[in-house]
Design an enzyme around this catalytic site. Structure first.
Site, PDB file in Angstrom:
ATOM      1  CB  ILE A   3       0.281  -5.777  12.858  1.00 23.45           C
ATOM      2  CG1 ILE A   3      -0.190  -6.675  11.905  1.00 23.45           C
ATOM      3  CG2 ILE A   3      -0.967  -5.220  13.164  1.00 23.45           C
ATOM      4  CD1 ILE A   3      -1.160  -8.357  12.458  1.00 23.45           C
ATOM      5  CB  CYS A   4      -0.068  -4.145   8.391  1.00 21.74           C
ATOM      6  SG  CYS A   4      -0.117  -4.242   7.172  1.00 21.74           S
ATOM      7  CB  ALA A   5       1.372  -0.240   7.410  1.00 19.73           C
TER       8      ALA A   5
ATOM      9  CB  SER B 200       3.152  -9.045  14.225  1.00 17.95           C
ATOM     10  OG  SER B 200       2.507 -10.731  12.549  1.00 17.95           O
TER      11      SER B 200
END
Length: 180
Positions: free
Chosen positions: A101-103, A148
């Site tokens: 998720i994210c980075a 995500s």
């Protein structure tokens, strides 16, 4: 019982780690929180400290049904860690769920786990992941990879992992129980 490893590190995004831990445990999945630090207590980007179950070095030779990498500013410090990349690659080659998720989808890319797959990521990583990016989606499930965009999508991300590991019904039941 299905199992998952949630990997944290210094400056991880707290919501992106705690949402999967909570949601997967509600689903009856055995969750091992493992830290890349040399000690169990690890501080997130907002100073919230989590106490991991194990050091990553203790589980790096284990196999789980899912591996989940939290994001946050500390991702850059672990994105090229050979042991972590080998761990992800092993799970990807075994067709286990690799989730980020994210980075953290950059970690999946560095491990070769996004070859032939699409992903979602934080806007700050879109250029780096442009060849894999599926724009307009908060959560992307592509073969065995689940990715995500960021903290605001952490519950949806977690429910997608439950749906993939167990069933859509269990994911919906949990979503209803938490008023999602």
């Amino acid at each position: 019982m299905k199992s998952a490893a949630v990997i944290i590190f210094e400056n991880f995004e707290e919501i992106e780690a705690t949402a999967p831990i909570d949601i997967l445990r509600r689903a009856g999945i055995s969750v091992c929180v493992a830290t890349m630090n040399g000690e169990l207590e690890t501080a997130g980007r907002s100073g919230i400290k989590l106490v991991a179950d194990k050091l990553f070095s203790e589980i790096k030779n284990d196999t789980f049904d899912a591996v989940i990498i939290s994001g946050g500013p500390g991702t850059a410090n672990v994105s090229l860690n050979k042991d972590l990349l080998d761990f992800i690659k092993k799970h990807d080659l075994a067709n286990r769920i690799v989730a980020a998720i994210c980075a953290a989808p950059t970690v999946l890319k560095n491990a070769g786990a996004l070859v032939g797959k699409t992903c979602a990521c934080h806007t700050s990583k879109e250029a780096e992941l442009s060849e894999h990016l599926e724009k307009g989606k908060d959560v992307v499930s592509s073969k065995n990879a689940i990715t995500s965009r960021g903290a605001g999508t952490a519950i949806q991300f977690s429910l997608e992992i439950v749906k993939t590991l167990l069933s859509e019904k269990i994911a919906k039941d949990i979503a209803n129980s938490i008023c999602f």
